[in-house]
Every structure is written in C-alpha cells, then in structure tokens.
Motif scaffolding. Structure first.
Motif, PDB file in Angstrom:
ATOM      1  N   PHE A   1       0.063  -1.140   0.149  1.00 24.46           N
ATOM      2  CA  PHE A   1       0.006   0.296  -0.193  1.00 24.46           C
ATOM      3  C   PHE A   1       1.021   1.333   0.504  1.00 24.46           C
ATOM      4  N   GLU A   2       2.061   1.131   0.740  1.00 23.31           N
ATOM      5  CA  GLU A   2       2.823   2.397   1.003  1.00 23.31           C
ATOM      6  C   GLU A   2       3.572   2.480  -0.480  1.00 23.31           C
ATOM      7  N   PHE A   3       4.251   1.586  -1.319  1.00 25.89           N
ATOM      8  CA  PHE A   3       4.603   1.356  -2.451  1.00 25.89           C
ATOM      9  C   PHE A   3       3.931   1.892  -3.403  1.00 25.89           C
ATOM     10  N   SER A   4       2.158   1.554  -3.452  1.00 26.46           N
ATOM     11  CA  SER A   4       1.420   1.951  -4.641  1.00 26.46           C
ATOM     12  C   SER A   4       1.656   3.648  -4.570  1.00 26.46           C
ATOM     13  N   ILE A   5       0.778   4.216  -2.853  1.00 29.86           N
ATOM     14  CA  ILE A   5       0.847   5.530  -2.845  1.00 29.86           C
ATOM     15  C   ILE A   5       2.213   6.488  -3.435  1.00 29.86           C
TER      16      ILE A   5
END
Length: 227
Positions: free
Chosen positions: A170-174
């Motif tokens: 999720f952090e990577f996606s953001i």
C-alpha cells in the motif's frame, strides 16, 4: 507448489467462449506487441453504449459478479491470467445470467492492444499480488509501468480503486501514484472500521478480515481528469 489444472478445463473454458476473450501472443515483448492495435468492439461485446469499468486480477469473480448485479447499467471487463481461476469466474457469471460482464484471459501488459484508448471509466485493483521482494517490484500492478498502461485506457474523469491487506504494498502504491501524477482521495488504513459505504468483500478480503488484519483502500485520479 504448482496449481493443479481443473478437470475438463479446456472444455469448461470453451463453454464460456461467448463471454471470454483469450489473449494469445507469441511475442513476450509486450511493448512491440501493443503497437499494432486490434481493438475489441466494446459496443458489439455488450450490445450497448453503457460505461465500461474494469477489474484487473478478478480471481474467482466474487467481486465483479456482485458489482455487476448492483450496477446493471455499467459494463464490466474482468481480467485474469490464470485459466484455472478465470473459468470459475466465467461459470459463476453465466449461472447468474449476467449480461454486463465480459472476461479477458491474459496479462495486463497486453491490454492496450485490445482495449480502445480512453474507453475505461474505472479500474479496480483488488488484493493484487504484492511481490514482496524488491527485485520483483516491476511486477506489482501499481508500479509506474502499469500506471502508464492504465492511463492509455482510462477516460477523462476515470479513477483507479485499490484494496490490499499488505501495508508495505500500500505504501509502495501511494508512492507510485504520487510519482506518476495521480492524486489520492478516500484513503483508508482500516476499511472495515471506517464509515465507507458500499464495500464489496472479495474472497481474499473475507479471509484477511476474519484474521483481524486491516484492509487498506484508496482512490487515485489525475487532477486534470477530476473536473
């Protein structure tokens, strides 16, 4: 461990041929393959001009079938590359008699060859494989390479909706959305304990939620599209 093929898989897939398109390509270099377009006639596929949304990585189809039932005036394309999985999704949709779902078996990299530019009003990415090892980051469906692929298909005002149980993914996606010019809204770090309404629980989501794991969700859009 390699997945065992379902019994009578080819026959079952053939019975779903009216709602299933198979991407067959010998050239593994998708960048050269997609240059020559072979667009699907979406009006002919669905028999109408209703908006078209897409789920990439539909699994066994629980999400897309319920979404299609709730929204009969929207057409849905469900993409899945694993034959043993997509056959169950197709059979479920046919059993329900849904006329607004069409399936594509193949990898997302090849979609711009078959999906007309600017024809997709929304993309759903539900519990995509996080590929936790850094060396496989380019395989993540929110990597910049994929975001640029989606942009070709997205219409003005289109959004990408993502759900995952993996915090690091999720952090990577953001980070990837931000680096590629997307804005974010309706970001949730614990979807099931938020005030978000209308959530459709996927197969994976039900499993993770039952273990008490938080579900992460976001909506991404391009600022110039959000008019």
């Amino acid at each position: 461990m390699r997945m065992r093929h379902k019994k009578n898989l080819d026959e079952r897939l053939d019975r779903c041929r009216s709602i299933l398109f198979k991407i067959i390509c010998d050239d593994r270099n998708f960048e050269t393959t997609v240059r020559d377009k072979d667009y699907l006639d979406l009006r002919a596929v669905f028999g109408n001009d209703n908006p078209v949304h897409m789920e990439i990585g539909c699994g066994k189809g629980r999400f897309i079938s319920e979404l299609a039932e709730r929204n009969p005036d929207i057409n849905y394309i469900a993409v899945e590359k694993t034959a043993d999985v997509i056959v169950s999704a197709c059979e479920n949709v046919m059993k329900k008699g849904l006329k607004n779902v069409f399936f594509i078996k193949g990898s997302a990299e090849y979609l711009p060859k078959y999906i007309p530019t600017g024809s997709i009003g929304r993309i759903y990415l539900n519990f995509s494989c996080p590929f936790p090892k850094k060396k496989y980051a380019k395989h993540r469906l929110t990597h910049g390479n994929f975001l640029r692929i989606y942009e070709q298909m997205l219409s003005d005002g289109a959004e990408i909706h993502q759900k995952t149980d993996n915090m690091h993914f999720f952090e990577f996606s953001i980070e990837q959305f931000s680096q590629n010019g997307f804005k974010l809204k309706n970001v949730s770090l614990d979807l099931h304990n938020s005030d978000f309404e209308g959530n459709i629980v996927t197969e994976y989501e039900a499993r993770f939620a039952s273990l008490g794991q938080p579900i992460y969700r976001l909506e991404a859009y391009k600022e110039q599209y959000n008019v």
